[in-house]
Design an enzyme around this catalytic site. Structure first.
Site, PDB file in Angstrom:
ATOM      1  N   GLU A   1      -7.166  -3.125  -2.852  1.00 32.34           N
ATOM      2  CA  GLU A   1      -7.225  -4.584  -2.968  1.00 32.34           C
ATOM      3  C   GLU A   1      -7.795  -5.257  -1.704  1.00 32.34           C
ATOM      4  OE1 GLU A   1      -3.375  -6.075  -4.141  1.00 32.34           O
ATOM      5  OE2 GLU A   1      -3.515  -5.179  -6.131  1.00 32.34           O
TER       6      GLU A   1
ATOM      7  N   GLU B   1      -2.843   0.344 -10.679  1.00 32.91           N
ATOM      8  CA  GLU B   1      -1.581  -0.386 -10.551  1.00 32.91           C
ATOM      9  C   GLU B   1      -1.431  -1.310 -11.742  1.00 32.91           C
ATOM     10  OE1 GLU B   1      -0.793  -2.640  -6.942  1.00 32.91           O
ATOM     11  OE2 GLU B   1      -1.655  -1.054  -5.700  1.00 32.91           O
TER      12      GLU B   1
END
Length: 472
Positions: A176, A375
């Site tokens: 991320e 995720e």
């Protein structure tokens, strides 16, 4: 809910052979031992020391889930919850305490032990190099604003590939990468708490240059059967309506928050519209000779996709304040869709079809690159209230959350998306940055009142059946 004895004959949703079932976590969020084993300080250790009031309940990263001391027990629990793969990150400041100097022998021992233990339990290690945890000494010379830090990162990556690449075949440069940009340089929820769009753009750009350098190093190491990628939180941007102004707002949000990393990572170049927009407002980053060729020539083999919630936007209601800091929100407003399904604890919308929309976009516009859900998960506050007399937490809401997302992943696979696995966030309850232990995400409970005692939740037993049957 179907019974735990769900048999293979009754599987409605079967996944491809060899599908990766597992979970993901990060060093700072589970290891603890923040000042043990020769580890150097990272920005989280430092920020907590400086401003403990910014952290939920004043809980910092010193102990977290104590994986550093209990990894053997934890890896056994991974096996018991059906894992065949597990993503974790190496702590840069544990391996190289000052970020650039000597390699810490105790850290090498620890990560070797973790990797070997995973392999002994038939769990494939997926290793991520950077998960928000800049070594403090490198942040002090500018963090990702500094070209020196890019070179230090490339060296760190090479050291990791050489130490662990004989056993680790799935590598990721960043998790991320938009988050340290948003948190650290735009919206003040990560250290260094700067609000400055120009510096944010430079940090984002340097992160991609560092990523490309790490890929170049990886290729030169010639790791047998090795693949390298990046993990992006791809949040679909949905317009309020099909009015051209709403559609444009969603398109710009997508450029800033998704395509700023997705396009250079997969296609090797930035979206032309993003470049034009930054140029128009005078915010292009400083680019050095050779950078763009480096990015072009070092694209990823595999893409990790993190998905939690959609982003819903509309055209701006009011003109931006010309005296306020320049922000992406100059171009759109957020939109709360009436009737949306919410996770009330996290304040996030639950929209399962979003995962399918992402996968279809990757299939159609990003050469159907090999990918996996790296995720997806549900944070819930106060889970102790669902604990039965035998000690098990009945988290049926988490089972439903996973199952409904998996149905859409399955649909995408049926339609040709190149999806190889599903990793839940996360294996066991962990420390969540400034939220500490407020919301719990794990398949395994970590009881802070009982010496961090681990117990498998109902979702953990359900996940094991799904993994064993390769479907549900």
């Amino acid at each position: 809910m179907k019974t735990m004895q769900e048999t293979e004959q009754h599987l409605q949703f079967r996944f491809p052979e060899g599908f990766w079932w597992g979970s993901a976590t990060s060093a700072t969020q589970i290891e603890g031992a923040a000042r043990e084993g020769g580890k150097g300080l990272n920005i989280w250790d430092y920020w907590y020391e400086k401003e403990p009031h910014r952290f939920f309940d004043g809980v910092g990263p010193e102990i977290t889930s104590d994986f550093y001391h209990r990894y053997k027990e934890d890896i056994q629990l991974m096996k018991e919850t059906g894992h065949n793969s597990f993503r974790f990150s190496v702590s840069w400041s544990r391996l190289i305490p000052d970020g650039t100097g000597e390699v810490n022998e105790e850290a090498i021992r620890f990560y070797n032990d973790v990797i070997n233990e995973l392999l002994a339990c038939d769990i494939e290690p997926f290793v991520n190099l950077y998960h928000f945890d800049m070594p403090l000494s490198l942040q002090q010379i500018g963090g990702w604003e500094s070209r020196e830090v890019i070179d230090a990162y490339a060296r760190y990556a090479k050291i990791c590939f050489e130490l662990f690449g004989d056993r680790v075949k799935k590598w990721f440069t960043h998790n991320e990468p938009i988050v340290p940009v948003e948190g650290g340089y735009l919206y003040d929820f990560h250290y260094p708490n700067i609000v400055d769009f120009r510096r944010a753009v430079q940090v984002a750009y340097h992160t991609i240059v560092a990523h490309a350098k790490a890929i170049r190093v990886f290729r030169s190491c010639q790791i047998k059967d090795g693949k390298i990628g990046i993990i992006l939180n791809l949040t679909p941007s949905y317009p309020r309506s099909q009015h051209p102004a709403d559609v444009k707002a969603a398109h710009i949000a997508d450029l800033f928050f998704n395509r700023s990393f997705l396009d250079p990572a997969v296609k090797g170049e930035y979206p032309k519209e993003l470049v034009a927009l930054l140029k128009e407002y005078g915010y292009l980053p400083t680019i050095e000779a050779g950078d763009l060729e480096l990015i072009k020539e070092n694209t990823i083999d595999i893409l990790g996709i993190n998905y939690y919630q959609p982003r819903r936007v509309k055209a701006k209601e009011h003109l931006p304040n010309p005296h306020a800091p320049f922000m992406p929100e100059w171009f759109f407003d957020y939109y709360a869709m009436p009737g949306r399904k919410m996770n009330p604890y996290r304040g996030w919308e639950i929209y399962e079809k979003g995962v399918y929309d992402i996968l279809m976009n990757i299939k159609e516009n990003y050469r159907n690159i090999e990918c996996f859900i790296s995720e997806n998960g549900m944070g819930v506050e106060g889970e102790e209230r669902f604990r039965d007399e035998a000690g098990m937490i009945h988290d049926d809401y988490r089972i439903e959350f996973i199952r409904e997302h998996l149905k859409w992943v399955h649909q995408a696979i049926q339609e040709g998306a190149n999806v190889k696995g599903y990793h839940l966030w996360t294996f066991m309850d962990n420390w969540s940055w400034t939220n500490a232990y407020k919301n719990r995400y794990g398949l395994v409970s970590v009881n802070l009142d009982k010496n961090r005692e681990r117990t498998i939740k109902k979702s953990g037993y359900w996940f094991k059946i799904v993994a064993q049957n390769n479907g549900f």
